[in-house]
Write an enzyme that holds these catalytic residues in place. Structure first.
Site, short mmCIF file in Angstrom:
data_model
loop_
_atom_site.label_atom_id
_atom_site.label_comp_id
_atom_site.label_asym_id
_atom_site.label_seq_id
_atom_site.Cartn_x
_atom_site.Cartn_y
_atom_site.Cartn_z
N GLU A 193 64.87 -15.05 33.25
CA GLU A 193 63.88 -14.79 34.30
C GLU A 193 62.96 -15.99 34.27
OE1 GLU A 193 63.94 -12.44 36.35
OE2 GLU A 193 65.41 -11.13 35.41
N CYS A 247 54.75 -14.77 37.70
CA CYS A 247 56.01 -15.40 38.14
C CYS A 247 56.32 -15.04 39.58
CB CYS A 247 57.13 -14.97 37.22
SG CYS A 247 57.27 -13.18 37.08
P1 NAP Z 1 57.61 -21.18 28.30
O1 NAP Z 1 56.75 -22.27 27.82
O2 NAP Z 1 58.91 -21.55 28.90
O3 NAP Z 1 57.82 -20.22 27.04
C1 NAP Z 1 58.54 -19.04 27.18
C2 NAP Z 1 58.97 -18.53 25.82
O4 NAP Z 1 59.91 -19.43 25.24
C3 NAP Z 1 57.82 -18.41 24.81
O5 NAP Z 1 57.99 -17.23 24.07
C4 NAP Z 1 58.03 -19.62 23.92
O6 NAP Z 1 57.51 -19.43 22.64
C5 NAP Z 1 59.54 -19.66 23.89
N1 NAP Z 1 60.10 -20.91 23.45
C6 NAP Z 1 59.74 -22.17 23.79
N2 NAP Z 1 60.53 -23.05 23.17
C7 NAP Z 1 61.38 -22.35 22.40
C8 NAP Z 1 62.44 -22.70 21.49
N3 NAP Z 1 62.76 -23.94 21.27
N4 NAP Z 1 63.10 -21.70 20.87
C9 NAP Z 1 62.79 -20.42 21.08
N5 NAP Z 1 61.80 -20.04 21.93
C10 NAP Z 1 61.12 -20.98 22.58
O7 NAP Z 1 56.87 -20.27 29.34
P2 NAP Z 1 55.38 -19.69 29.28
O8 NAP Z 1 54.46 -20.85 29.41
O9 NAP Z 1 55.21 -18.76 28.15
O10 NAP Z 1 55.34 -18.81 30.59
C11 NAP Z 1 55.08 -19.32 31.86
C12 NAP Z 1 56.34 -19.47 32.66
O11 NAP Z 1 57.09 -18.26 32.63
C13 NAP Z 1 56.08 -19.76 34.13
O12 NAP Z 1 56.92 -20.80 34.53
C14 NAP Z 1 56.46 -18.45 34.83
O13 NAP Z 1 56.89 -18.60 36.16
C15 NAP Z 1 57.52 -17.91 33.96
N6 NAP Z 1 57.60 -16.46 34.05
C16 NAP Z 1 58.68 -15.90 34.63
C17 NAP Z 1 58.76 -14.51 34.73
C18 NAP Z 1 59.94 -13.83 35.36
O14 NAP Z 1 60.06 -12.62 35.19
N7 NAP Z 1 60.79 -14.51 36.06
C19 NAP Z 1 57.74 -13.71 34.22
C20 NAP Z 1 56.65 -14.33 33.63
C21 NAP Z 1 56.59 -15.71 33.56
P3 NAP Z 1 56.14 -20.09 22.16
O15 NAP Z 1 55.07 -19.56 23.02
O16 NAP Z 1 56.03 -19.65 20.76
O17 NAP Z 1 56.33 -21.56 22.32
#
Ligand code: NAP
Length: 673
Positions: free
Chosen positions: A255, A294
């Protein structure tokens, strides 16, 4: 300072020296820390060997009941979650979406689980497939829980909802979960998780929690595990392209971010209720959760002639936003989650600024401390040639207005997002709604149509609902979550099983036509729920149908359709040999043949499914019914549902009609619900 713990193989593990800091979005101070090295292999083993077997021993209904209890337990203990949620910049209304929205999602799954899944361990997907001439060898699709672990990697913006919308379908499926929330809001997720796990409502191993990084977990996954990721497209790409996950074909649901569009219909001019509705929806999507949703509207598509009125009205509405301390009830827009997120959004605004002119908002923070930002509205006059406005997600209170010439142009622009979670169209004209839906449906996971008729009860462009699919193609990740029972299926394997009806009945925990029957020793309507056995069957005596019966039924009900009344006209019809009995007459006679008139365990006939009339019945034919127990489902403390397979035959033993009859049958002795 809060020490955010992991929960691994039933042990709480405190942060270590390498822990990551968590800051308040309001003051910028460090308020917590999270993360420590974990034995992720032991966590997986615990999920696979302890949690999975315990969950799979329960039926779908057992798990649905526990899910309901878990949701109610969270509800009763949710207050501290609100206090923590404010530190992420969320207002009270934002926190309600996250906390109460998550709890409601769980309750909906609990209720759907009991209504739409069997009180069994196997889910039958579709009907029996006839693949042999005489029916001795058939096919049936079944779904069973995967015996691995479901690993969630969640985004920071909805720490509670994001966890619960995944946990509900997973637990309902019978699969244990390992939850890794985003670190910046892990303190909220951990508090909610702790309430759930300490309730003891689900068995040991059903849920574990990782605060901080996930270490080597993803590299230890196997084919029977699943990853459900929510976050940015970049992280998703990095994780899902891991050769290990690809080699093992680990299920990976993504997602991602999404450049969602909202289209103002050409009919929705400023003098219509739809125009005001459009402005309110757009303003709400920009300010709720400070735009960190999102599903938020990133692109506002308006007819060319309405660009200026939309800029004016939306700017006026955004100017009403009360930005500030989210604990204050009058605050309508809180802060971004961190200074880092604020810098990230500001950088993206610069990129958008190369193609669009800012018409509302500024780079200066409205408050000195914390990660606050004003709403930002851009106008892109030439969206056909622009690129960034369709590709760059500024994950904050940001949206761009763009003009469209006609509906095909609006659809083409909406689809330039490359696949999104949701698109909306605000129109009172059904032909606009239909043209837009046909033009954009393949590019969007959800289409939200709203107008004066539905606005009072509508749920909002940006609100994913547990009943409906959440997820979208392409840029949005290609995943699908929730969607009611569809979401449960992500954690189950669909398998085509071939065999005799007897074998398929045993595997599917349901009597299937063609499987052996046992002639009932007493009238089955005189037997209590627990006494009835699958395959127990009653063959009624026969009843001859006369022309007088047909005429009597016709005049009594008013159904004097010519096929029952006029021999010549009926004969001219390709379906009938001449005058025939009403299908409903056959059903009524069947009931008369199998009913047990005295008060007894059968309490009510609650429905009839899959009725098929296969052969017409003429005067002189005789009818008999065979009633067989197909499936039993406990419903309350005092009664359960019995589904009967009903077969109506004529004097040649040819099938006249088949259907499934639903009855509620009392227990002989009180049972646990
Ligand atoms: P993100 O930076 O991509 O991080 C998402 C998750 O991935 C976090 O739990 C992060 O953990 C983890 N992660 C990052 N690198 C990793 C790795 N190498 N190995 C394992 N896990 C890893 O996104 P975000 O900043 O939290 O959220 C914002 C984004 O999410 C926006 O782009 C938004 O559009 C999207 N979003 C989409 C939806 C949907 O349902 N489609 C819903 C909500 C948000 P850490 O925090 O510990 O780094």
């Amino acid at each position: 300072m809060l020490q955010i713990q992991s929960f691994a193989a039933e042990n709480w593990i405190s942060p270590s020296k390498e822990a990551r800091p968590i800051h308040s979005a309001i003051t910028g101070e460090q308020i917590a820390q999270a993360g420590s090295p974990l034995d992720t292999q032991a966590m997986l083993d615990h999920a696979r060997n302890v949690g999975g077997p315990a969950l799979r021993a329960l039926t779908f209904h057992d798990r649905a009941r526990r899910l309901k209890a878990l949701a109610l337990h969270l509800k009763a203990h949710k207050k501290p979650l609100y206090a923590l949620s404010y530190t992420t910049g969320a207002t009270h209304a934002d926190s309600q979406i996250d906390i109460d929205g998550g709890i409601t999602t769980m309750l909906v799954f609990a209720s759907k689980g009991r209504r739409e899944l069997p009180d069994a361990h196997v889910y039958l997907d579709g009907e029996l497939e006839q693949i042999s001439r005489h029916g001795s060898f058939m096919g049936q699709h079944i779904c069973t829980p995967i015996p691995g672990a479901a690993v969630y990697i969640n985004a920071y913006n909805f720490p509670v909802w994001g966890m619960l919308e995944k946990l509900a379908p997973t637990l309902l499926a019978g699969v244990p979960a390992i939850i890794k929330p985003a670190t910046s809001t892990a303190h909220v997720a951990e508090a909610a998780f702790r309430i759930m796990v300490e309730s003891g409502i689900f068995p040991e191993g059903a849920m574990q929690f990782i605060a901080g990084g996930s270490g080597g977990l993803l590299g230890q996954l196997e084919a029977q595990d699943a990853v459900a990721f929510t976050g940015s497209a970049d992280t998703a790409l990095m994780l899902r392209s891991s050769p290990h996950l690809l080699r093992q074909s680990v299920r990976f649901t993504a997602e991602q971010d999404s450049l969602n569009a909202s289209i103002l219909g050409p009919d929705a001019t400023p003098d219509t209720p739809e125009f005001d509705l459009f402005i309110s929806e757009a303003a709400r999507e920009i300010t709720t959760k400070a735009g960190q949703k999102c599903t938020a509207i990133r692109r506002i598509l308006t007819p060319e002639a309405l660009v200026e009125p939309v800029i004016d009205a939306l700017s006026a509405k955004l100017a009403e936003a009360k930005i500030g301390d989210p604990t204050e009830r009058e605050t309508t827009m809180g802060a971004l989650v961190s200074q880092g997120q604020r810098s990230d959004v500001l950088a993206r605004l610069k990129t958008l600024g190369t193609e669009a002119r800012r018409v509302f908002g500024s780079d200066s923070p409205p408050l000195e401390q914390g990660a606050f930002m004003t709403p930002q509205l851009f106008h892109c006059a030439d969206p056909g040639s622009a690129k960034a406005v369709h590709e760059v997600e500024a994950f904050g209170p940001v949206s761009t207005i763009m003009p469209y010439r006609d509906l095909p142009h609006a659809a083409a622009l909406a689809n330039r997002g490359g696949g999104s979670l949701v698109a909306s169209v605000i129109t009172h004209d059904p032909s606009v709604a239909s043209d837009v839906a046909m033009g954009i449906a393949a590019y969007h996971g959800r289409i939200y149509v709203n107008d004066r008729d539905s606005m009072a009860e509508s749920t909002g462009h940006g609100s994913p609902l547990p009943h409906l699919v959440h997820g979208g193609p392409g840029r949005a990740g290609g995943g699908e979550e929730m969607g009611g029972i569809r979401g449960v299926m992500h954690y189950m394997q669909r398998t085509a099983v071939q065999g005799s009806p007897r074998m398929l009945s045993a595997i599917g925990e349901t009597w299937l036509p063609g499987a052996p029957i046992s002639e009932a020793k007493a009238h089955p309507f005189r037997r209590h729920f627990e006494a009835l056995e699958l395959g127990e069957s009653l063959l009624t005596k026969a009843r001859k149908i006369t022309l007088a019966d047909i005429e009597h039924f016709a005049h009594f009900t008013g159904d004097t359709f010519y096929a029952h009344m006029d021999e010549a006209a009926a004969k001219a019809n390709p379906f009938f040999p001449g005058r025939v009995a009403h299908g409903y007459l056959l059903l009524s006679f069947a009931a008369g043949l199998f009913v047990e008139p005295n008060p007894g365990p059968v309490l009510a006939n609650t429905g009839l499914n899959r009725l098929v009339f296969e052969k017409p019945v003429s005067a002189g034919d005789s009818l008999r019914a065979r009633l067989t127990v197909k499936r039993k489902t406990k419903r309350t403390e005092t009664y359960g549902e019995v589904r009967w397979h009903v077969l109506l035959t004529n004097q040649e033993e040819e099938t006249v009609a088949t259907y499934e009859l639903l009855t509620m049958v009392a227990y002989g002795q009180r049972q646990a619900p």
